[in-house]
Design a protein around this motif. Sequence first.
Motif, PDB file in Angstrom:
ATOM      1  N   ARG A  53       0.605  -1.580   0.761  1.00  0.00           N
ATOM      2  CA  ARG A  53       0.099  -0.292   0.264  1.00  0.00           C
ATOM      3  C   ARG A  53       0.596   1.196  -0.244  1.00  0.00           C
ATOM      4  N   THR A  98      -1.949   1.228   6.266  1.00  0.00           N
ATOM      5  CA  THR A  98      -1.952   1.729   4.438  1.00  0.00           C
ATOM      6  C   THR A  98      -1.212   2.407   4.217  1.00  0.00           C
ATOM      7  N   GLU A 330      -0.845  -4.472  -5.650  1.00  0.00           N
ATOM      8  CA  GLU A 330      -1.855  -4.889  -5.062  1.00  0.00           C
ATOM      9  C   GLU A 330      -1.924  -6.594  -5.171  1.00  0.00           C
TER      10      GLU A 330
END
Length: 340
Positions: A53, A98, A330
Amino acid sequence: MSPLRIRDFNFWWLSISLLVVSSWSTGQDDVSRIRFTSLSQSTPGGLRSNMIRDITQDAGGFVWLATDQGLCRFDGWETVYYSDSPSSPIRLNTDKITCVASLRNKIGQLWIGTSDKGLLKLDTELGAIAQFEKGSSPGENLRSNRITALEVSNDQLLWIGTDVGLNLLNLSSGTMVVTEDPLASASISTIYTSDKEVFVGTEDGGLYQWKEAEQKFLKIWSIPSAIMSITRDKENRLWIGTNGMGLYMQPSEGVAPEKREISARYIYSLFVDSNQALWVGTMQGLALYDEGNDSFQFFVHSPRLAESLVDDHISALFEDRSRMLWIGTEDGGTSRFNLD
């Protein structure tokens, strides 16, 4: 809890490999080659998760990767994971990381954003963790425990994006404030800072710039799509990536951004490297802007080439101090190559 040992590392771990570059948007038949290597779940002693991320490097030389299975530290040879596990060297309050941010010139501070547990400060010298959660000291003013973006300005200020507003933390005094409207309750999707400016993109498509004279953020543009990434190039042009509406470029201040031709609609990361080259992270691969031809060349994954780009879904771009460009993805971990 033992402190982390900070050492100086030379990140010269580039393995010899080749990556076919497909010139999708240029229509050219020729191909270029570039040296790549990867760090992923399939790498011996590698990652626990291939979902990357965010990426940063601290002043001591460690590269840090934010994943959905904890925070990964890489020293050029080995990975160490920090997570919500009793076996973690320093236990975090969640595995869902995150974003991460570090100071350029000060050893010891790593800032960690989480999906539901607020903001964490990792003291890499003392091996200590501090938690900033909404409504409790020292995070009384934190807008939300869902942190969406972190950016450090001049090693003095930490901009904290959340799903319901923007916070600013003074790193010297420890004072945290909520920015005034229009960003006090906005869902922040990205933050870009340089030595003299701050831009913020929101989920509802607003682009805001800090205006020093007015001492507040002003909306300078909007689009019916989340703004996912922002950067400025050597020509002082502002580039803007969106979530489904492609890539835009503002040629100069006060001029409306123009849509650029690129064969990708989802632009999640933008980065200008130390060679002043513009890299565009898309959901269809990694693109390099060709200034001379005003076009883009794409680096893509090929199942038949073990050393191709590890995954086409690019989530993060970062250059470390050894001039290694990191590409976070990802679903494939990371690829990287040396810019020399």
